[in-house]
Design a protein around this motif. Sequence first.
Motif, PDB file in Angstrom:
ATOM      1  N   CYS A 123       0.764  -1.112   0.279  1.00 14.58           N
ATOM      2  CA  CYS A 123       0.478  -0.010  -0.243  1.00 14.58           C
ATOM      3  C   CYS A 123       1.189   1.028  -0.021  1.00 14.58           C
TER       4      CYS A 123
ATOM      5  N   TYR B  98       0.426   3.809   1.295  1.00 11.57           N
ATOM      6  CA  TYR B  98       0.268   4.583   2.509  1.00 11.57           C
ATOM      7  C   TYR B  98       0.610   4.365   3.879  1.00 11.57           C
ATOM      8  N   CYS B  99       0.229   2.939   3.136  1.00  9.90           N
ATOM      9  CA  CYS B  99       1.066   2.798   5.259  1.00  9.90           C
ATOM     10  C   CYS B  99       1.588   1.295   4.684  1.00  9.90           C
TER      11      CYS B  99
ATOM     12  N   CYS C 156      -7.468   0.082   0.159  1.00 15.36           N
ATOM     13  CA  CYS C 156      -6.545  -0.892   0.829  1.00 15.36           C
ATOM     14  C   CYS C 156      -7.740  -1.409   1.945  1.00 15.36           C
TER      15      CYS C 156
ATOM     16  N   CYS D  11      -5.676   0.590   5.506  1.00 16.04           N
ATOM     17  CA  CYS D  11      -5.915   2.109   5.983  1.00 16.04           C
ATOM     18  C   CYS D  11      -6.925   2.282   5.344  1.00 16.04           C
TER      19      CYS D  11
HETATM   20 ZN   LIG Z   1      -2.723   1.132   3.624  1.00 18.24          ZN
END
Ligand SMILES: [Zn+2]
Length: 78
Positions: free
Chosen positions: A30, A32-33, A44, A47
């Motif tokens: 991901c 983002y995370c 995702c 998150c």
């Molecule tokens: Zn994520």
Amino acid sequence: MMFEEDEEYFDFENKSELPEELDFKHLKPCPYCEKPIPEDSISCLYCGNSLPLSTKKPAWMAWILVFLVICTILLAVF
Ligand SMILES: [Zn+2]
């Protein structure tokens, strides 16, 4: 005798779950995370952020491109 039938039943159940396991072989981090999520997911699982379209083209798109190239070559030849 009853146990054998039960085992066959459970084998069938396990087989029906195989496609889900196969999906998890195609994971991407991901953005983002950075947790592993399925390649074709649009958001995702961890998150909840929505993801941009995958930069990696799906297999069917590659085949369409190959088909178009072959058609173009055939048209050029004839
Ligand atoms: Zn994520």
